[in-house]
Write a protein that holds these residues in place. Structure first.
Motif, PDB file in Angstrom:
ATOM      1  N   MET A 206       0.828  -1.201   0.000  1.00  0.00           N
ATOM      2  CA  MET A 206       0.000   0.000   0.000  1.00  0.00           C
ATOM      3  C   MET A 206       0.865   1.254   0.000  1.00  0.00           C
ATOM      4  SD  MET A 206      -1.406  -0.017   3.941  1.00  0.00           S
ATOM      5  CE  MET A 206      -2.289  -1.551   3.725  1.00  0.00           C
ATOM      6  N   GLY A 207       0.410   2.279  -0.713  1.00  0.00           N
ATOM      7  CA  GLY A 207       1.135   3.540  -0.749  1.00  0.00           C
ATOM      8  C   GLY A 207       0.900   4.377   0.484  1.00  0.00           C
ATOM      9  N   HIS A 208      -0.232   4.170   1.155  1.00  0.00           N
ATOM     10  CA  HIS A 208      -0.570   4.929   2.359  1.00  0.00           C
ATOM     11  C   HIS A 208      -1.481   4.065   3.211  1.00  0.00           C
ATOM     12  CE1 HIS A 208      -4.638   5.564   0.777  1.00  0.00           C
ATOM     13  NE2 HIS A 208      -4.042   5.772  -0.386  1.00  0.00           N
ATOM     14  N   PRO A 209      -1.528   4.302   4.511  1.00  0.00           N
ATOM     15  CA  PRO A 209      -2.431   3.516   5.360  1.00  0.00           C
ATOM     16  C   PRO A 209      -3.890   3.734   4.965  1.00  0.00           C
ATOM     17  CG  PRO A 209      -0.809   4.694   6.687  1.00  0.00           C
ATOM     18  CD  PRO A 209      -0.692   5.237   5.297  1.00  0.00           C
ATOM     19  N   PHE A 210      -4.705   2.735   5.227  1.00  0.00           N
ATOM     20  CA  PHE A 210      -6.128   2.826   4.914  1.00  0.00           C
ATOM     21  C   PHE A 210      -6.805   3.858   5.810  1.00  0.00           C
ATOM     22  CE2 PHE A 210      -5.823  -1.802   3.548  1.00  0.00           C
ATOM     23  CZ  PHE A 210      -5.830  -1.479   2.199  1.00  0.00           C
ATOM     24  N   ASN A 211      -7.697   4.653   5.211  1.00  0.00           N
ATOM     25  CA  ASN A 211      -8.626   5.418   6.043  1.00  0.00           C
ATOM     26  C   ASN A 211      -9.834   4.537   6.335  1.00  0.00           C
ATOM     27  OD1 ASN A 211     -10.413   5.572   3.791  1.00  0.00           O
ATOM     28  ND2 ASN A 211      -9.340   7.400   3.035  1.00  0.00           N
ATOM     29  N   ALA A 212     -10.818   5.095   7.053  1.00  0.00           N
ATOM     30  CA  ALA A 212     -11.953   4.275   7.492  1.00  0.00           C
ATOM     31  C   ALA A 212     -12.717   3.686   6.313  1.00  0.00           C
ATOM     32  CB  ALA A 212     -12.884   5.108   8.368  1.00  0.00           C
ATOM     33  N   ASP A 213     -12.989   4.523   5.293  1.00  0.00           N
ATOM     34  CA  ASP A 213     -13.732   4.038   4.133  1.00  0.00           C
ATOM     35  C   ASP A 213     -12.932   3.011   3.347  1.00  0.00           C
ATOM     36  OD1 ASP A 213     -16.018   5.615   4.595  1.00  0.00           O
ATOM     37  OD2 ASP A 213     -15.026   7.364   3.691  1.00  0.00           O
ATOM     38  N   GLU A 214     -11.651   3.258   3.169  1.00  0.00           N
ATOM     39  CA  GLU A 214     -10.820   2.319   2.428  1.00  0.00           C
ATOM     40  C   GLU A 214     -10.675   1.001   3.175  1.00  0.00           C
ATOM     41  OE1 GLU A 214      -7.833   5.252  -0.094  1.00  0.00           O
ATOM     42  OE2 GLU A 214      -7.287   4.635   1.949  1.00  0.00           O
ATOM     43  N   GLU A 215     -10.586   1.077   4.490  1.00  0.00           N
ATOM     44  CA  GLU A 215     -10.482  -0.161   5.263  1.00  0.00           C
ATOM     45  C   GLU A 215     -11.756  -1.000   5.135  1.00  0.00           C
ATOM     46  OE1 GLU A 215      -9.195  -1.672   9.736  1.00  0.00           O
ATOM     47  OE2 GLU A 215      -9.518   0.462   9.328  1.00  0.00           O
ATOM     48  N   LEU A 216     -12.922  -0.347   5.179  1.00  0.00           N
ATOM     49  CA  LEU A 216     -14.180  -1.060   5.001  1.00  0.00           C
ATOM     50  C   LEU A 216     -14.254  -1.678   3.607  1.00  0.00           C
ATOM     51  CD1 LEU A 216     -17.002  -1.854   5.972  1.00  0.00           C
ATOM     52  CD2 LEU A 216     -17.824   0.379   5.180  1.00  0.00           C
ATOM     53  N   LEU A 217     -13.840  -0.917   2.583  1.00  0.00           N
ATOM     54  CA  LEU A 217     -13.836  -1.446   1.223  1.00  0.00           C
ATOM     55  C   LEU A 217     -12.891  -2.626   1.101  1.00  0.00           C
ATOM     56  CD1 LEU A 217     -14.539  -1.326  -1.775  1.00  0.00           C
ATOM     57  CD2 LEU A 217     -12.773   0.432  -2.059  1.00  0.00           C
ATOM     58  N   TRP A 218     -11.725  -2.524   1.721  1.00  0.00           N
ATOM     59  CA  TRP A 218     -10.746  -3.612   1.632  1.00  0.00           C
ATOM     60  C   TRP A 218     -11.272  -4.875   2.303  1.00  0.00           C
ATOM     61  CZ3 TRP A 218      -7.084  -5.715  -0.832  1.00  0.00           C
ATOM     62  CH2 TRP A 218      -6.270  -6.680  -0.232  1.00  0.00           C
ATOM     63  N   ILE A 219     -11.868  -4.745   3.471  1.00  0.00           N
ATOM     64  CA  ILE A 219     -12.419  -5.919   4.163  1.00  0.00           C
ATOM     65  C   ILE A 219     -13.488  -6.588   3.312  1.00  0.00           C
ATOM     66  CG2 ILE A 219     -13.751  -6.660   6.174  1.00  0.00           C
ATOM     67  CD1 ILE A 219     -12.315  -4.494   7.791  1.00  0.00           C
ATOM     68  N   THR A 220     -14.352  -5.761   2.697  1.00  0.00           N
ATOM     69  CA  THR A 220     -15.413  -6.318   1.861  1.00  0.00           C
ATOM     70  C   THR A 220     -14.843  -6.993   0.618  1.00  0.00           C
ATOM     71  OG1 THR A 220     -16.813  -4.496   2.629  1.00  0.00           O
ATOM     72  CG2 THR A 220     -17.610  -5.788   0.767  1.00  0.00           C
ATOM     73  N   LEU A 221     -13.871  -6.349  -0.017  1.00  0.00           N
ATOM     74  CA  LEU A 221     -13.235  -6.946  -1.185  1.00  0.00           C
ATOM     75  C   LEU A 221     -12.580  -8.278  -0.846  1.00  0.00           C
ATOM     76  CD1 LEU A 221     -11.447  -4.009  -3.069  1.00  0.00           C
ATOM     77  CD2 LEU A 221     -13.251  -5.471  -3.942  1.00  0.00           C
ATOM     78  N   LYS A 222     -11.858  -8.291   0.251  1.00  0.00           N
ATOM     79  CA  LYS A 222     -11.159  -9.512   0.659  1.00  0.00           C
ATOM     80  C   LYS A 222     -12.144 -10.645   0.929  1.00  0.00           C
ATOM     81  CE  LYS A 222      -8.997  -9.380   4.606  1.00  0.00           C
ATOM     82  NZ  LYS A 222      -9.533 -10.503   5.412  1.00  0.00           N
ATOM     83  N   ARG A 223     -13.274 -10.303   1.541  1.00  0.00           N
ATOM     84  CA  ARG A 223     -14.287 -11.326   1.817  1.00  0.00           C
ATOM     85  C   ARG A 223     -14.898 -11.864   0.525  1.00  0.00           C
ATOM     86  NH1 ARG A 223     -18.079  -8.964   5.855  1.00  0.00           N
ATOM     87  NH2 ARG A 223     -16.237  -9.247   7.165  1.00  0.00           N
ATOM     88  N   GLN A 224     -15.158 -10.960  -0.439  1.00  0.00           N
ATOM     89  CA  GLN A 224     -15.706 -11.396  -1.725  1.00  0.00           C
ATOM     90  C   GLN A 224     -14.717 -12.317  -2.452  1.00  0.00           C
ATOM     91  OE1 GLN A 224     -18.531 -11.005  -3.271  1.00  0.00           O
ATOM     92  NE2 GLN A 224     -19.611  -9.323  -2.310  1.00  0.00           N
ATOM     93  N   ILE A 225     -13.453 -11.950  -2.423  1.00  0.00           N
ATOM     94  CA  ILE A 225     -12.435 -12.773  -3.085  1.00  0.00           C
ATOM     95  C   ILE A 225     -12.330 -14.134  -2.404  1.00  0.00           C
ATOM     96  CG2 ILE A 225      -9.975 -12.937  -3.603  1.00  0.00           C
ATOM     97  CD1 ILE A 225      -9.985  -9.837  -3.760  1.00  0.00           C
ATOM     98  N   SER A 226     -12.367 -14.150  -1.072  1.00  0.00           N
ATOM     99  CA  SER A 226     -12.295 -15.414  -0.336  1.00  0.00           C
ATOM    100  C   SER A 226     -13.481 -16.310  -0.679  1.00  0.00           C
ATOM    101  CB  SER A 226     -12.260 -15.138   1.172  1.00  0.00           C
ATOM    102  OG  SER A 226     -11.134 -14.372   1.531  1.00  0.00           O
ATOM    103  N   ASN A 227     -14.674 -15.734  -0.728  1.00  0.00           N
ATOM    104  CA  ASN A 227     -15.856 -16.531  -1.057  1.00  0.00           C
ATOM    105  C   ASN A 227     -15.778 -17.084  -2.478  1.00  0.00           C
ATOM    106  OD1 ASN A 227     -16.937 -16.014   1.468  1.00  0.00           O
ATOM    107  ND2 ASN A 227     -18.152 -14.276   0.783  1.00  0.00           N
ATOM    108  N   ALA A 228     -15.266 -16.274  -3.402  1.00  0.00           N
ATOM    109  CA  ALA A 228     -15.142 -16.751  -4.782  1.00  0.00           C
ATOM    110  C   ALA A 228     -14.120 -17.890  -4.878  1.00  0.00           C
ATOM    111  CB  ALA A 228     -14.732 -15.594  -5.694  1.00  0.00           C
TER     112      ALA A 228
END
Length: 479
Positions: A206-228
């Motif tokens: 990562m180029g910079h630490p996650f902010n609150a919105d980016e962290e929520l997006l990342w958690i959701t993305l990671k969960r979608q990828i894991s489920n797939a």
């Protein structure tokens, strides 16, 4: 100050309106800090130059104070609302970005199949959504994390980073930058966990630490990828299972067909050889004897294969009834009378042995295979003991010999199909004890094998069988 040359043309009230107009336009372009500073400076200039007495501070006179206070309040309130609207706009844009990213990922994942395609979509989405490079390390068919990152990864890892990825996979915890473990690492390692399993590790830089919105997006993305990935992994297992089932079905069909076709000619050979044994003499009789013994051995092999096929099919239903153990043992010993004459056979049955509720056909097969196993593997002239007892809840049948026993290496595997130990001699099929185990399981019993301290081995069968009473003796229901 640009209004000063026209101050003689317009009244002070008009000048004030012009000031407010300029401040209102500024409040649309700048944040609240510069607007407040501009308002205060404008109030001082307005007080000194455009209100009487000129070039004197008259802010605290009643008329001027209210005027200046109103002058300051209007742009201040305006900039507060403008800042609020600006924040709402930024939040809306961030939410729109999150929603669009998730919709795009979900849409793309719904049209792909296979782990490779899922990884390609994930790498592209992470690059577009965050601008990060990433790498995947997934578990292999053995359930162990792969030693190398996947081919579609956009990051290369060092051996030390691969060790961190293995730790993340084993502990199912995140590591690296912006986590509480391995914080000195420049990359971040996240486990790809689903509800039922751990599928691998995703590594990002990562180029910079996650902010609150980016962290929520990342958690959701990671969960979608894991489920797939889980979906593709389970699909692969299901396809393999279906293939194995079809292969097993074909195997059983061919096996049963071939076995039944072999039984007819083998039976004919046995009958002809037995007739020749009684009619021929000399060399012809010896050849007839060899043909007869070979045909008997082949017939036993075919019978074992058919019995094992019945066990594997799961279609055997025990038919329980009350029987005398003496009849059971006598029937089996009579079938093996000739080969057992070369051993010292002893039979021990408890004097108070009750009737036992068993499937006589299956139990005869069990005892027959146990004694036949002794005939094949135990040297001639040794002692063989068959014992039967009832412990109040179970019927216990055991066969003991004083032969060479089982090797410690072979002992855990003697009930496996087609398993023949290193010390096995010619003549065994490796199915006899497997059939014993299969029939015992059908009867909901237990079979154990052990070496005797004085030499030899003992195989014990324990089958559930209650003590007979008048009521259950009259109840001859078949189950």
């Amino acid at each position: 100050m640009a209004f000063y040359p026209i101050s003689n043309i317009f009244s002070s009230q008009a000048i004030i309106y012009l000031f407010l107009l300029v401040l209102s336009v500024q409040s649309l372009l700048f944040p609240s800090g510069p607007i407040i500073m501009s308002t205060l400076i404008s109030a001082i200039i307005l007080d000194l130059i455009y209100t009487s007495p000129y070039w004197e501070f008259s802010l605290f006179t009643p008329n001027n104070f209210l005027l200046i206070l109103l002058f300051i309040s209007i742009p201040f309130i305006n900039t507060i609302f403008t800042s609020r609207f600006r924040r709402q706009e930024e939040q809306s844009r961030r939410r729109e970005h999150v929603t669009n990213t998730m919709l795009k990922l979900s849409k793309n994942l719904s049209f792909v199949s296979g782990n490779i395609e899922v990884q390609k979509v994930a790498v592209q989405t992470i690059k577009e959504g965050f601008g990060f490079n990433c790498a995947f390390m997934l578990k292999n068919k053995n359930g162990v994390l792969s030693k190398e990152e996947s081919e579609y990864s956009t990051l290369s890892l060092t051996p030390e980073e691969r060790e961190i990825a293995e730790w993340v996979f084993a502990t199912r915890r995140a590591a690296g930058r912006s986590t509480d473990t391995f914080m000195a690492e420049e990359k971040s390692f996240y486990p790809l966990n689903s509800l039922r399993m751990s599928l691998g590790v995703i590594i990002i830089k990562m180029g910079h630490p996650f902010n609150a919105d980016e962290e929520l997006l990342w958690i959701t993305l990671k969960r979608q990828i894991s489920n797939a990935l889980e979906r593709e992994y389970l699909n692969e297992i299901a396809n393999q299972s279906l293939l194995l089932q079809e292969s097993e079905k074909l195997y059983k069909t061919l096996f049963n067909s071939i076995s039944h076709e072999l039984r007819i000619p083998v039976t004919s050979i046995i009958s002809a050889a037995e007739t020749m044994r009684t009619l021929e003499t000399g060399l012809k009789q010896e050849l007839s004897e060899e043909i007869y013994m070979a045909a008997q051995r082949l017939s036993k092999l075919i019978e074992d294969l058919l019995n094992m096929s019945r066990v594997d099919s799961g279609r055997i239903s025990p038919r329980l009834d009350w029987y005398d153990v003496h009849d059971l043992i006598s029937s089996v010993v009579k079938q093996l009378k000739e080969p057992l004459t070369e051993y010292h056979l002893a039979i021990y049955i408890d004097e108070d042995m009750p009737l036992v509720r068993i499937d006589i056909v299956l139990l005869e097969q069990i005892l027959y295979n146990l004694l036949y196993n002794v005939i094949v593997y135990v040297p001639k002239g040794r002692n063989v003991e068959v014992s039967a007892r009832h412990d109040g809840h179970n019927f216990v049948l055991s066969v003991t010999d004083n032969g060479n026993g089982f090797s410690e290496k072979d002992l855990p595997h003697i009930f496996d199909k087609f398993y023949r130990g290193n010390s096995s001699i010619t003549g065994g099929s490796g199915l006899g004890l497997s059939i014993v185990k299969g029939y015992t399981d059908v009867l909901k019993g237990r079979v154990t094998a052990k070496n005797m301290p004085e030499g030899g081995a003992r195989i014990t069968i324990s089958l559930p069988s209650e003590i007979p009473t008048i009521e259950n003796l009259n109840n001859n229901d078949v189950i």
